[in-house]
Scaffold this motif. Structure first.
Motif, PDB file in Angstrom:
ATOM      1  N   MET A   5      -2.651  -2.292 -11.649  1.00 46.47           N
ATOM      2  CA  MET A   5      -1.685  -1.242 -11.948  1.00 46.47           C
ATOM      3  C   MET A   5      -1.459  -1.104 -13.454  1.00 46.47           C
ATOM      4  O   MET A   5      -1.299   0.010 -13.977  1.00 46.47           O
ATOM      5  N   MET A   6      -1.440  -2.219 -14.171  1.00 50.52           N
ATOM      6  CA  MET A   6      -1.253  -2.169 -15.629  1.00 50.52           C
ATOM      7  C   MET A   6      -2.456  -1.511 -16.304  1.00 50.52           C
ATOM      8  O   MET A   6      -2.297  -0.683 -17.209  1.00 50.52           O
ATOM      9  N   LEU A   7      -3.658  -1.871 -15.873  1.00 49.03           N
ATOM     10  CA  LEU A   7      -4.859  -1.265 -16.445  1.00 49.03           C
ATOM     11  C   LEU A   7      -4.942   0.218 -16.103  1.00 49.03           C
ATOM     12  O   LEU A   7      -5.364   1.030 -16.930  1.00 49.03           O
ATOM     13  N   LEU A   8      -4.510   0.572 -14.891  1.00 48.16           N
ATOM     14  CA  LEU A   8      -4.527   1.976 -14.496  1.00 48.16           C
ATOM     15  C   LEU A   8      -3.557   2.778 -15.354  1.00 48.16           C
ATOM     16  O   LEU A   8      -3.859   3.922 -15.751  1.00 48.16           O
ATOM     17  N   SER A   9      -2.410   2.203 -15.649  1.00 46.15           N
ATOM     18  CA  SER A   9      -1.437   2.874 -16.515  1.00 46.15           C
ATOM     19  C   SER A   9      -1.997   3.092 -17.916  1.00 46.15           C
ATOM     20  O   SER A   9      -1.724   4.116 -18.561  1.00 46.15           O
ATOM     21  N   LEU A  10      -2.814   2.148 -18.390  1.00 42.87           N
ATOM     22  CA  LEU A  10      -3.379   2.247 -19.737  1.00 42.87           C
ATOM     23  C   LEU A  10      -4.582   3.178 -19.807  1.00 42.87           C
ATOM     24  O   LEU A  10      -4.726   3.960 -20.755  1.00 42.87           O
ATOM     25  N   GLY A  23       0.819  -1.209   0.000  1.00 38.50           N
ATOM     26  CA  GLY A  23       0.000   0.000   0.000  1.00 38.50           C
ATOM     27  C   GLY A  23       0.852   1.259   0.000  1.00 38.50           C
ATOM     28  O   GLY A  23       0.555   2.224  -0.718  1.00 38.50           O
ATOM     29  N   MET A  24       1.912   1.257   0.804  1.00 43.05           N
ATOM     30  CA  MET A  24       2.837   2.386   0.797  1.00 43.05           C
ATOM     31  C   MET A  24       3.495   2.554  -0.573  1.00 43.05           C
ATOM     32  O   MET A  24       3.639   3.664  -1.071  1.00 43.05           O
ATOM     33  N   SER A  25       3.847   1.419  -1.185  1.00 43.25           N
ATOM     34  CA  SER A  25       4.558   1.458  -2.456  1.00 43.25           C
ATOM     35  C   SER A  25       3.715   2.038  -3.582  1.00 43.25           C
ATOM     36  O   SER A  25       4.223   2.754  -4.444  1.00 43.25           O
ATOM     37  N   ILE A  26       2.409   1.751  -3.591  1.00 48.44           N
ATOM     38  CA  ILE A  26       1.549   2.218  -4.682  1.00 48.44           C
ATOM     39  C   ILE A  26       0.735   3.449  -4.303  1.00 48.44           C
ATOM     40  O   ILE A  26      -0.118   3.887  -5.071  1.00 48.44           O
ATOM     41  N   SER A  27       1.006   4.023  -3.143  1.00 46.49           N
ATOM     42  CA  SER A  27       0.206   5.164  -2.684  1.00 46.49           C
ATOM     43  C   SER A  27       0.301   6.368  -3.616  1.00 46.49           C
ATOM     44  O   SER A  27      -0.606   7.213  -3.639  1.00 46.49           O
ATOM     45  N   SER A  28       1.366   6.446  -4.416  1.00 46.30           N
ATOM     46  CA  SER A  28       1.532   7.590  -5.316  1.00 46.30           C
ATOM     47  C   SER A  28       0.469   7.644  -6.404  1.00 46.30           C
ATOM     48  O   SER A  28       0.319   8.666  -7.070  1.00 46.30           O
ATOM     49  N   ILE A  29      -0.297   6.551  -6.598  1.00 45.55           N
ATOM     50  CA  ILE A  29      -1.338   6.599  -7.622  1.00 45.55           C
ATOM     51  C   ILE A  29      -2.380   7.663  -7.299  1.00 45.55           C
ATOM     52  O   ILE A  29      -2.998   8.230  -8.203  1.00 45.55           O
ATOM     53  N   PHE A  30      -2.558   7.972  -6.002  1.00 42.16           N
ATOM     54  CA  PHE A  30      -3.524   9.003  -5.623  1.00 42.16           C
ATOM     55  C   PHE A  30      -3.014  10.404  -5.948  1.00 42.16           C
ATOM     56  O   PHE A  30      -3.786  11.359  -5.963  1.00 42.16           O
ATOM     57  N   LEU A  31      -1.705  10.525  -6.184  1.00 42.78           N
ATOM     58  CA  LEU A  31      -1.136  11.803  -6.586  1.00 42.78           C
ATOM     59  C   LEU A  31      -1.135  11.958  -8.099  1.00 42.78           C
ATOM     60  O   LEU A  31      -1.043  13.064  -8.609  1.00 42.78           O
ATOM     61  N   VAL A  32      -1.213  10.826  -8.812  1.00 43.05           N
ATOM     62  CA  VAL A  32      -1.077  10.846 -10.273  1.00 43.05           C
ATOM     63  C   VAL A  32      -2.426  10.754 -10.970  1.00 43.05           C
ATOM     64  O   VAL A  32      -2.667  11.449 -11.964  1.00 43.05           O
ATOM     65  N   TYR A  33      -3.328   9.919 -10.448  1.00 46.49           N
ATOM     66  CA  TYR A  33      -4.606   9.663 -11.117  1.00 46.49           C
ATOM     67  C   TYR A  33      -5.767  10.220 -10.289  1.00 46.49           C
ATOM     68  O   TYR A  33      -5.659  10.346  -9.066  1.00 46.49           O
ATOM     69  N   THR A  34      -6.876  10.515 -10.971  1.00 43.74           N
ATOM     70  CA  THR A  34      -8.063  10.984 -10.266  1.00 43.74           C
ATOM     71  C   THR A  34      -8.674   9.837  -9.461  1.00 43.74           C
ATOM     72  O   THR A  34      -8.563   8.669  -9.853  1.00 43.74           O
ATOM     73  N   SER A  35      -9.331  10.183  -8.372  1.00 47.44           N
ATOM     74  CA  SER A  35      -9.955   9.156  -7.528  1.00 47.44           C
ATOM     75  C   SER A  35     -11.020   8.387  -8.295  1.00 47.44           C
ATOM     76  O   SER A  35     -11.185   7.175  -8.099  1.00 47.44           O
ATOM     77  N   MET A  36     -11.759   9.088  -9.176  1.00 48.33           N
ATOM     78  CA  MET A  36     -12.808   8.421  -9.943  1.00 48.33           C
ATOM     79  C   MET A  36     -12.232   7.367 -10.878  1.00 48.33           C
ATOM     80  O   MET A  36     -12.739   6.256 -10.968  1.00 48.33           O
TER      81      MET A  36
END
Length: 259
Positions: free
Chosen positions: A249-254, A121-134
């Motif tokens: 994570m792969m789908l989120l990147s795409l 969870g700590m490692s992937i927490s940056s997704i909240f800084l990069v992507y919208t919550s929706m």
């Protein structure tokens, strides 16, 4: 000529044993999915908590966008070399956990798995800084639906897909190497290729791991070693957890919508 009563008794014993294995398998799979689900919840809470503490609208330490600044705590995680340790910690954790599983009790292995989920969870927490919550919520829902379908197929199919294992593991190793290289290259095209191939690889692993968990239980249930079966359930939960997280994570990147 064999005695009819002997044949019927033998058949009845086999049927009872089969029923016991089927019942045990259902309980085993419920334990696998239950452990995985708790791990997913811990990961989500850890990621949300870390990102929430790290971002503020008041200038304090480190600006990341027009209206977002990192706190001192956030800077220590995202704006310093510590981020590399956090990034690679889950990978090291998995190798250490797999190597030491045989020396752990089932209860200890479960605690270690939950600790790993928090680190992830700590490692992937940056997704909240990069992507919208929706978009994070939408991609998570899509991943959950795809994972459920793939896992169900892996559990119910009569086709033997054990031969997929070596090919898929080689694919994972290739993804890890390519991802590390791309950290320094920073190529969007390579990142797109990694994400697209990663979705296919972890989709295949979801079905493969589910069938492997089922087959392993059936093969080992006759020995009745509950401690071993407990650790096997946790290892199965870890494998499916990693399949889900990586596919997400792969789908989120795409498809994720960036801030």
């Amino acid at each position: 000529m064999a005695d009819y009563r002997t044949i019927r008794a033998t058949t009845g014993m086999a049927g009872t044993r089969t029923a016991q294995i089927d019942e045990g398998l259902r309980a085993h799979m419920n334990q696998v999915y239950g452990t995985m689900s708790v791990g997913m919840l811990i990961t989500a809470l850890a990621a949300w908590a870390i990102s929430g503490l790290a971002v503020t609208t008041e200038p304090t330490a480190y600006q990341i966008s027009a209206n977002q600044y990192l706190t001192q705590f956030g800077y220590a995680i995202y704006g310093s070399p510590l981020k590399w340790l956090i990034m690679f910690a889950p990978l090291l954790f998995v190798f250490g956990f797999s190597a030491g599983l045989n020396r752990m009790s089932a209860a200890t292995a479960q605690v270690v798995f939950y600790a790993f989920a928090a680190v992830m969870g700590m490692s992937i927490s940056s997704i909240f800084l990069v992507y919208t919550s929706m978009s994070i919520a939408q991609v998570f829902l899509v991943t959950a639906i795809a994972f459920a379908g793939l896992s169900l197929w892996g559990y119910t199919t009569k086709k033997d897909i054990s031969g997929w294992g070596s090919f898929l593991i080689m694919g994972v190793i290739g993804l890890i190497v390519a991802s590390i290289v791309n950290i320094f290259i920073g190529s969007p095209a390579i990142m797109f290729a990694i994400s697209a191939l990663g979705v296919l690889i972890f989709a295949g692993l979801t079905a493969y791991d589910t069938q492997n968990i089922k087959n392993t239980y059936i093969q080992m249930a006759v020995h009745g070693d509950q401690e071993w079966l407990g650790k096997a359930a946790i290892m199965g939960a870890l494998n499916l957890y990693l399949d889900f997280i990586n596919m997400f994570m792969m789908l989120l990147s795409l498809f994720g919508q960036r801030e």
